[in-house]
Design a protein around this motif. Structure first.
Motif, PDB file in Angstrom:
ATOM      1  N   CYS A  61       0.794  -1.228   0.000  1.00  0.00           N
ATOM      2  CA  CYS A  61       0.000   0.000   0.000  1.00  0.00           C
ATOM      3  C   CYS A  61       0.830   1.283   0.000  1.00  0.00           C
ATOM      4  N   ALA A  62       2.062   1.187   0.465  1.00  0.00           N
ATOM      5  CA  ALA A  62       2.878   2.388   0.644  1.00  0.00           C
ATOM      6  C   ALA A  62       3.222   3.073  -0.674  1.00  0.00           C
ATOM      7  N   THR A  63       3.196   2.325  -1.784  1.00  0.00           N
ATOM      8  CA  THR A  63       3.511   2.925  -3.080  1.00  0.00           C
ATOM      9  C   THR A  63       2.589   4.107  -3.377  1.00  0.00           C
ATOM     10  N   PRO A  96      -6.317  -3.019  -2.891  1.00  0.00           N
ATOM     11  CA  PRO A  96      -5.699  -2.087  -3.831  1.00  0.00           C
ATOM     12  C   PRO A  96      -6.501  -1.968  -5.131  1.00  0.00           C
ATOM     13  N   MET A  97      -6.486  -0.773  -5.730  1.00  0.00           N
ATOM     14  CA  MET A  97      -7.244  -0.537  -6.951  1.00  0.00           C
ATOM     15  C   MET A  97      -6.663  -1.334  -8.119  1.00  0.00           C
ATOM     16  N   GLN A  98      -7.562  -1.814  -8.969  1.00  0.00           N
ATOM     17  CA  GLN A  98      -7.127  -2.559 -10.145  1.00  0.00           C
ATOM     18  C   GLN A  98      -6.559  -1.623 -11.210  1.00  0.00           C
ATOM     19  N   MET A  99      -7.152  -0.430 -11.308  1.00  0.00           N
ATOM     20  CA  MET A  99      -6.696   0.569 -12.260  1.00  0.00           C
ATOM     21  C   MET A  99      -7.185   1.933 -11.798  1.00  0.00           C
ATOM     22  N   ASN A 100      -6.516   2.984 -12.263  1.00  0.00           N
ATOM     23  CA  ASN A 100      -6.963   4.326 -11.946  1.00  0.00           C
ATOM     24  C   ASN A 100      -8.253   4.624 -12.700  1.00  0.00           C
TER      25      ASN A 100
END
Length: 262
Positions: A61-63, A96-100
């Motif tokens: 997640c830190a990215t 986490p999101m799959q894509m923006n």
């Protein structure tokens, strides 16, 4: 003494005292609320949960959210969002999101229940915020009538009166609420994901949230005994369907008649 007495009787003195009293009361209330939230957010987590959650966060997640969850240009700070926000976003697979995109979509969760619990523990340790709801608030045994009224007043304008979901602006949408777990419904109300406003305990009490969950689970169990619900949009969609279908039948019948006569 006379001058001091006159100062005490100054018309602004009462206003100044009132403002001081309000500021003091508000400050004490904020401190008490923060302490209570902090206790609620960390009560069910062990030190090991927090440590393991920190490792998972740093690796996954830190990215976007930065080390220490302080936020970056790609993701907001998570300090103070509470365990409930993490449990909802990670538990529903939105993070986490799959894509923006304009909105995070629900998808199969990347982390199992234990890992989600650990991530929630880590974020909860960073600052006070909404905690994961207690089990007795998720039993769907509240007052469905009261819950229906609360839902129509606070939620139906986006989610539809039958909780079938609806479109919002700029490619965003309010999802349908069928097959959503009681815990995630409660957490969504408490944390306000995406475009949803936050319904804290001052807006909708915990018992009120329980009533809303009861109402949603009741209409989900009832289904649509009259057949296809056409998106549960009511007379608008039903009338449009009848008009189009009826007009189509009339046109088809007219074509058939003319072809027979010729």
């Amino acid at each position: 003494m006379k001058a001091l007495s006159q100062k005490r009787r100054h018309p602004l003195a009462a206003i100044a005292l009132l403002l001081m009293g309000l500021l003091l009361t508000g400050g004490l209330y904020a401190v008490a609320t923060t302490v209570n939230e902090a206790k609620a957010s960390t009560t069910s987590f062990s030190a090991n949960d927090t440590e393991e959650g920190g490792k998972l966060f740093a690796a996954n997640c830190a990215t976007c959210h930065g080390m220490g969850a302080s936020g970056t240009q790609d993701g907001p700070s998570l300090v103070g969002v509470g365990a409930a926000a993490v449990d909802f976003q990670v538990g529903t697979g939105r993070m986490p999101m799959q894509m923006n995109g304009p909105q995070a979509y629900k998808k199969p969760a990347q982390f199992n229940d234990e890992q989600t619990h650990q991530l929630s523990a880590y974020v909860a340790s960073l600052g006070p915020g909404p905690s994961i709801p207690e089990e007795h608030l998720l039993d769907a045994q509240g007052n469905a009538a009261e819950g229906g009224e609360l839902f129509r007043v606070n939620c139906a304008m986006c989610h539809n009166a039958a909780a079938a979901g609806g479109a919002l602006t700029r490619g965003k949408f309010a999802p349908a609420l069928a097959d959503v777990s009681e815990k995630h419904i409660y957490e969504a109300m408490a944390t306000g994901p995406q475009n949803m406003p936050v319904f804290n305990d001052a807006n909708v009490s915990p018992e009120g949230k329980r009533d809303i969950i009861t109402f949603l689970k009741q209409i989900e169990a009832n289904g649509s005994p009259g057949g296809a619900d056409l998106g549960a949009l009511g007379p608008v969609s039903e009338g449009l369907f009848v008009w189009i279908a009826g007009l189509g039948v009339i046109i088809a019948f007219t074509i058939w008649l003319t072809s027979r006569t010729s």
